[in-house]
Design a protein around this motif. Structure first.
Motif, mmCIF file in Angstrom:
data_model
loop_
_atom_site.group_PDB
_atom_site.id
_atom_site.type_symbol
_atom_site.label_atom_id
_atom_site.label_comp_id
_atom_site.label_asym_id
_atom_site.label_seq_id
_atom_site.Cartn_x
_atom_site.Cartn_y
_atom_site.Cartn_z
ATOM 1 N N GLU A 198 42.429 41.089 42.543
ATOM 2 C CA GLU A 198 42.020 42.368 41.961
ATOM 3 C C GLU A 198 41.611 43.360 43.056
ATOM 4 O OE1 GLU A 198 39.132 42.317 38.905
ATOM 5 O OE2 GLU A 198 40.321 41.071 37.546
ATOM 6 N N PRO A 199 41.804 44.665 42.803
ATOM 7 C CA PRO A 199 41.393 45.668 43.788
ATOM 8 C C PRO A 199 39.882 45.650 44.002
ATOM 9 C CG PRO A 199 42.881 46.623 42.152
ATOM 10 C CD PRO A 199 42.512 45.267 41.648
ATOM 11 N N THR A 247 43.924 45.175 52.794
ATOM 12 C CA THR A 247 44.620 44.883 51.540
ATOM 13 C C THR A 247 43.949 45.561 50.350
ATOM 14 O OG1 THR A 247 43.317 42.869 51.102
ATOM 15 C CG2 THR A 247 45.338 42.637 52.435
ATOM 16 N N ARG A 249 41.939 44.207 48.343
ATOM 17 C CA ARG A 249 41.879 43.274 47.211
ATOM 18 C C ARG A 249 41.108 42.008 47.577
ATOM 19 N NH1 ARG A 249 45.463 44.474 43.136
ATOM 20 N NH2 ARG A 249 46.896 46.200 43.611
#
Length: 265
Positions: A198-199, A247, A249
């Protein structure tokens, strides 16, 4: 509960009296009290000489890794790890950490029947209980747990069990037992995989950005970690922070299975 700054002073300077031993711990884990200037607090004392040798972590380094996790948590600004430091005690140098009185954790992490995972919870892995029933280990979608998941990704926590989560009566969540952290190889084992991929939230990005700045060469945090970790481990920690920021995330488990500690609680 003591103010964190007061707690650190008391842990560092108080006269230590051993009260008992936590017999379920794999390493020597002693319940003690520290007293100074009319104040007394309970603490956990883990002498280095009581650390059980491990094949993948250098001998005599677990106490310093626990202190390092506290220092990283303080840099993130989340107060997830109780006040922790190294000091001399009745059995020599060791980790000393403020004792946290905790409540049952079922509202955040639990072993549940497979078909009864509440809405807003993440199932992590399934199995069969002693009665042959299908069960699943699951955790709530809770910001307190999520921040611990970020901390564990930074510190490369190889042992985030349910029993290492402490919830106070006031609702504050702490994580303890960070001796198996900061290995240079990827060893993340946790029950908190629910947000994998997930972000990162804006506040998480801000905290990680602040942490990266404090890990720059010559900064006090980088120097403090270097007292407990190898040069490679400190550099690898910095790379993990940079990877999270790059990233944007939370990490996913590698391979087809979640890497989880055993036993999970």
């Amino acid at each position: 509960m003591l103010d964190p700054a007061e707690a650190l002073v008391l842990l560092a300077t108080g006269e230590m009296q051993i009260e008992g031993r936590l017999v379920d711990a794999s390493n020597a884990t002693l319940l003690a009290s520290v007293t100074a200037d009319g104040l007394t607090a309970a603490c956990v004392y883990k002498p280095v000489r009581g650390e059980r040798p491990l094949w993948d972590f250098p001998d005599g380094t677990l106490a310093g890794r626990e202190v390092s996790a506290y220092l990283v948590d303080q840099a993130l600004g989340w107060d997830l790890v109780p006040p922790t430091l190294l000091r001399d005690g009745p059995f020599g140098p060791g980790m000393c950490q403020l004792w946290i009185e905790s409540e049952p954790l079922e509202e955040l992490v639990d072993l549940l029947p497979e078909n009864r995972v509440p809405t807003g919870w993440f199932p992590v892995f399934g199995g069969v209980d002693g009665g042959g029933r299908d069960v699943v280990v699951a955790h709530a979608d809770d910001v307190r747990l999520r921040r611990l998941a970020v901390l564990d990704a930074v510190t490369n926590n190889a042992d985030r069990k349910g029993g290492h989560l402490l919830l106070t009566a006031e609702g504050h969540l702490y994580g303890v037992d960070h001796g198996l952290c900061f290995h240079e190889e990827n060893k993340l084992r946790t029950l908190l995989w629910g947000w994998g991929g997930e972000p990162l939230a804006d506040d998480e990005v801000a905290a990680l950005t602040r942490l990266r700045g404090e890990l720059a060469d010559g900064e006090p945090l980088e120097q403090a970690l270097s007292e407990h970790l190898t040069v490679t481990e400190v550099r690898t920690t910095i790379r993990r922070v940079e990877r999270l920021l790059r990233t944007g995330r939370l990490p996913n488990p590698s391979g087809h299975r979640h890497a989880v500690p055993w036993p999970p609680f």
